[in-house]
Every structure is written in C-alpha cells, then in structure tokens.
Design a protein around this motif. Structure first.
Motif, short mmCIF file in Angstrom:
data_model
loop_
_atom_site.label_atom_id
_atom_site.label_comp_id
_atom_site.label_asym_id
_atom_site.label_seq_id
_atom_site.Cartn_x
_atom_site.Cartn_y
_atom_site.Cartn_z
N ILE A 66 0.86 -1.18 0.00
CA ILE A 66 0.00 0.00 0.00
C ILE A 66 0.90 1.23 0.00
N GLY A 67 0.31 2.36 -0.36
CA GLY A 67 1.04 3.62 -0.36
C GLY A 67 1.26 4.15 -1.76
N GLY A 68 1.83 5.33 -1.81
CA GLY A 68 2.05 5.98 -3.09
C GLY A 68 0.82 6.72 -3.56
N ASP A 69 0.83 7.15 -4.81
CA ASP A 69 -0.27 8.00 -5.29
C ASP A 69 -1.40 7.22 -5.96
N ASN A 70 -1.29 5.89 -6.06
CA ASN A 70 -2.34 5.12 -6.72
C ASN A 70 -3.09 4.15 -5.82
N ILE A 71 -2.40 3.50 -4.93
CA ILE A 71 -3.08 2.54 -4.04
C ILE A 71 -2.90 3.01 -2.60
N VAL A 72 -3.94 3.53 -2.02
CA VAL A 72 -3.99 3.93 -0.62
C VAL A 72 -3.04 5.09 -0.33
N GLY A 78 5.42 1.15 -0.06
CA GLY A 78 6.25 0.03 0.36
C GLY A 78 6.47 -0.07 1.86
N ARG A 79 5.98 0.90 2.63
CA ARG A 79 6.15 0.87 4.09
C ARG A 79 5.45 -0.33 4.70
N TYR A 80 4.29 -0.67 4.16
CA TYR A 80 3.54 -1.83 4.62
C TYR A 80 3.36 -2.79 3.45
N ARG A 81 3.70 -4.06 3.68
CA ARG A 81 3.52 -5.08 2.65
C ARG A 81 3.28 -6.43 3.30
N LYS A 83 1.43 -10.63 2.02
CA LYS A 83 1.01 -11.45 0.88
C LYS A 83 -0.32 -10.99 0.28
N ASN A 84 -1.26 -10.61 1.11
CA ASN A 84 -2.61 -10.31 0.63
C ASN A 84 -3.01 -8.88 0.96
N LEU A 85 -3.82 -8.32 0.08
CA LEU A 85 -4.31 -6.94 0.25
C LEU A 85 -5.76 -6.86 -0.16
N THR A 86 -6.55 -6.20 0.67
CA THR A 86 -7.92 -5.85 0.32
C THR A 86 -8.10 -4.37 0.62
N THR A 87 -8.60 -3.62 -0.35
CA THR A 87 -8.81 -2.19 -0.13
C THR A 87 -10.12 -1.74 -0.77
N SER A 109 -8.05 -0.23 4.17
CA SER A 109 -7.24 -1.26 3.54
C SER A 109 -6.71 -2.21 4.60
N ASN A 110 -6.41 -3.41 4.17
CA ASN A 110 -5.84 -4.38 5.09
C ASN A 110 -4.84 -5.26 4.35
N LEU A 111 -3.71 -5.44 4.96
CA LEU A 111 -2.69 -6.38 4.50
C LEU A 111 -2.65 -7.53 5.49
N TYR A 112 -2.54 -8.77 5.00
CA TYR A 112 -2.59 -9.92 5.90
C TYR A 112 -1.86 -11.10 5.25
#
Length: 165
Positions: A66-72, A78-81, A83-87, A109-112
């Motif tokens: 997540i992060g940057g100007d397109n996703i969240v 790249g601060r949070y990564r 295997k899985n992402l739901t946003t 959003s959630n990374l898990y």
C-alpha cells in the motif's frame, strides 16, 4: 470507463491470475473493480475495490504493497507489505470554476499473511483532500495535488497527472 486519466462514467474491471514457476513457486491473483458516476458534468463519485492474493512462497518484491499515489494514499509506498491486500476506496471530485477542481477521498485497507488471518483490528484507514488544476481542456487532463493521512502518523503529499483511480 470513458477515459483513462480522468474517468467520469462507467466501469473498469480487471481480473488476473497466474502461477510463478521458479525457485519459489506461488500463485498470484487480483481483482480490480472501479465505478464512476458524474452528475451535471461537474461532480464525480468514484469507487474502487482492489484485492490481491498470493499463495505459496512469493518473492519479497511480489508482495502486496500500500502507499504511493495510486493505491492507498497517505502511506509511504512500500512501508507496509504482506502477501494479501484488500482495499475499498471512494473519491468525490468536483469541478468548481474555470480550471479549478477539488477532491475528497477516503478508504480502508488491510494487508494480511493468509485469508484465514484477515483481522479487522489491523485495518489501515486513509483520507485526504486534493486540488485539481485543468492542464488540458482538449484532453480533459488534470494536474492532481493531493494530501492524505493514514494511521499512526503516516501522511503524504502527491503531485501527478490524472486521477488516482
């Protein structure tokens, strides 16, 4: 959707799946769904659901980010990564006057690591405001200036052409 950089009406749906055969084999699948609706040619509501799933032993650089100007927006890319992402994200855009517009956006959003370990307590919210400047009337291209905040003191300022999604 009716435009790539500044969509105002329609749907966008992309589904992907693949399998990586290498020293670390893994399955990769994603679903990206977006909807756009404009009223009075001035107000646009945009929504996005994005889900990415990795199974197996993916290489670190293929993890969901997540992060940057397109996703969240609101988190450093790249601060949070994991295997899985739901946003789930929403954005309200308005053409105010002359070549000036604005946007307000928010999302969760959630990374898990695995689907069974999805945890509502680790959801990362984001919200922000943006200024839009019409760069090209002919192509309906806007310069985007967004400021977003996330959880735990995360924030970001973004300058880009075209909308985030």
């Amino acid at each position: 959707r009716n435009d790539i950089l500044t969509p105002k009406d329609g749907w966008y749906l992309k589904a992907y799946s693949g399998y990586n055969f290498s020293s670390s084999n893994y399955f990769d699948a994603s679903l990206d769904g977006r909807y756009y609706k404009t009223w009075k040619n001035r107000f646009t509501l945009a929504g996005r659901f994005y889900n990415k799933v990795l199974a197996g032993t993916p290489v670190f650089y293929d993890y969901s980010i997540i992060g940057g100007d397109n996703i969240v927006r609101g988190y450093r890319y790249g601060r949070y990564r994991d295997k899985n992402l739901t946003t789930l994200q929403a954005e309200f855009r308005a053409h105010l006057f002359w070549r000036i517009g604005m946007a307000a956006f928010a999302g969760v959003s959630n990374l898990y690591p695995t689907i069974s370990k999805f945890d509502f307590n680790t959801i990362k919210p984001n919200a922000g405001l943006g200024l839009r400047i019409l760069f090209s009337k002919k192509d309906d291209t806007w310069l985007r200036l967004d400021y977003a905040v996330g959880a735990n003191g995360n924030n970001g300022f973004y300058v880009s052409f075209g909308e985030s999604f």
